[in-house]
Design a protein around this motif. Structure first.
Motif, PDB file in Angstrom:
ATOM      1  N   LEU A  78      49.202 -81.177 -64.358  1.00 49.80           N
ATOM      2  CA  LEU A  78      48.716 -80.435 -65.515  1.00 49.80           C
ATOM      3  C   LEU A  78      48.700 -78.960 -65.152  1.00 49.80           C
ATOM      4  O   LEU A  78      48.126 -78.559 -64.137  1.00 49.80           O
ATOM      5  N   SER A  79      49.349 -78.139 -65.984  1.00 51.99           N
ATOM      6  CA  SER A  79      49.422 -76.701 -65.703  1.00 51.99           C
ATOM      7  C   SER A  79      48.796 -75.914 -66.839  1.00 51.99           C
ATOM      8  O   SER A  79      48.624 -76.418 -67.958  1.00 51.99           O
ATOM      9  N   VAL A  80      48.461 -74.666 -66.546  1.00 52.48           N
ATOM     10  CA  VAL A  80      47.835 -73.793 -67.535  1.00 52.48           C
ATOM     11  C   VAL A  80      48.446 -72.405 -67.454  1.00 52.48           C
ATOM     12  O   VAL A  80      48.765 -71.912 -66.369  1.00 52.48           O
ATOM     13  N   GLN A  81      48.622 -71.808 -68.618  1.00 55.19           N
ATOM     14  CA  GLN A  81      48.961 -70.392 -68.702  1.00 55.19           C
ATOM     15  C   GLN A  81      47.783 -69.690 -69.352  1.00 55.19           C
ATOM     16  O   GLN A  81      47.417 -69.990 -70.480  1.00 55.19           O
ATOM     17  N   ARG A  82      47.171 -68.765 -68.613  1.00 55.03           N
ATOM     18  CA  ARG A  82      46.010 -68.044 -69.114  1.00 55.03           C
ATOM     19  C   ARG A  82      46.436 -66.953 -70.097  1.00 55.03           C
ATOM     20  O   ARG A  82      47.609 -66.558 -70.138  1.00 55.03           O
ATOM     21  N   PRO A  83      45.491 -66.421 -70.878  1.00 53.64           N
ATOM     22  CA  PRO A  83      45.837 -65.358 -71.834  1.00 53.64           C
ATOM     23  C   PRO A  83      46.466 -64.129 -71.203  1.00 53.64           C
ATOM     24  O   PRO A  83      47.222 -63.409 -71.855  1.00 53.64           O
TER      25      PRO A  83
END
Length: 242
Positions: free
Chosen positions: A37-42
């Motif tokens: 699971l990956s995330v791109q922050r604002p």
């Protein structure tokens, strides 16, 4: 009276200190995870998430192939993401003592999910307090357990894969009642039925349950807590797609 620069700086620090807890407050956590699971922050930064990782407004969350993830929000709501799914938390506000401020908005870019709504979807009469935006419809609910699957259209010049149903958004519910609204037409969806929206400007319709429709069904070892019943809508809750 003119305020000196040092005093202005002290005031700015004080304001930042008061605001910091609000900015750092997580809207959700990763409750269960199987795979990547990956995330791109604002701010554009990228990272990997693990169980108990925090999730914030503005985050774009992506599951990889063969990966499942379940997010648990502070109002008790849960969202389970199937493989190759990408969502963004557009807005979130929950104050236990101020239901009039409730706000939940998530965008489904691709893939599919199952959502068991929390208090935001149950205690307010304002349908706009909960929004799930998809490519062809906006899902508004009130206290329900539903699944949404977005089947993308093939690239120009290519044929659709034979193992997938026609492109569009398919919505089913395990609890609640669904009304599909697009093109100025409302279509009610009952028990054992499947609602389908192929274009936001065209009326939705009922379709036979596609035998090859992808499901949000994590493996038994996933440990997810969502109910696993098939389409079985009740009359005490509602799910509105428009």
């Amino acid at each position: 009276m003119q305020v000196s620069a040092p005093r202005l700086f002290v005031r700015a620090l004080a304001a930042a200190a008061l605001l910091a807890p609000l900015l750092a407050f997580a809207q959700a956590t990763v409750q269960h995870l199987s795979g990547t699971l990956s995330v791109q922050r604002p701010d554009g930064s990228m990272g990997a998430l693990a169980e108990r990782s925090n999730v914030f407004v503005g985050d774009v969350i992506s599951t990889e192939r063969d990966s499942y993830a379940q997010l648990r929000f502070t109002d008790g709501g849960q969202v389970t993401l199937r493989p190759s799914t990408q969502v963004k938390i557009e807005a979130y506000a929950y104050d236990e003592g101020r239901p009039e401020r409730d706000n939940f908005a998530m965008q489904l870019f691709k893939g599919g999910l199952r959502s068991l709504t929390g208090l935001i979807g149950k205690r307010t009469t304002n349908r706009s307090a909960y929004r799930m935006v998809t490519s062809t419809a906006t899902i508004g609910i009130r206290g329900t357990d539903y699944s949404a699957i977005d089947i993308p259209a093939p690239p120009p010049g290519q044929s659709a894969p034979p193992n997938l149903p026609p492109p569009g958004v398919y919505v089913t519910v395990a609890d609640g009642q669904i009304a599909l609204v697009s093109g100025g037409v409302e279509q009610l969806v009952g028990i054992g039925q499947v609602g389908f929206s192929s274009n936001i400007n065209l009326p939705p319709r009922l379709v036979p349950p596609p035998p090859n429709l992808p499901q949000v069904a994590p493996p038994p070892t996933f440990g997810q807590t969502l109910k696993t019943s098939s389409i079985n809508a009740g009359s005490s809750m509602e799910c509105v797609v428009q």
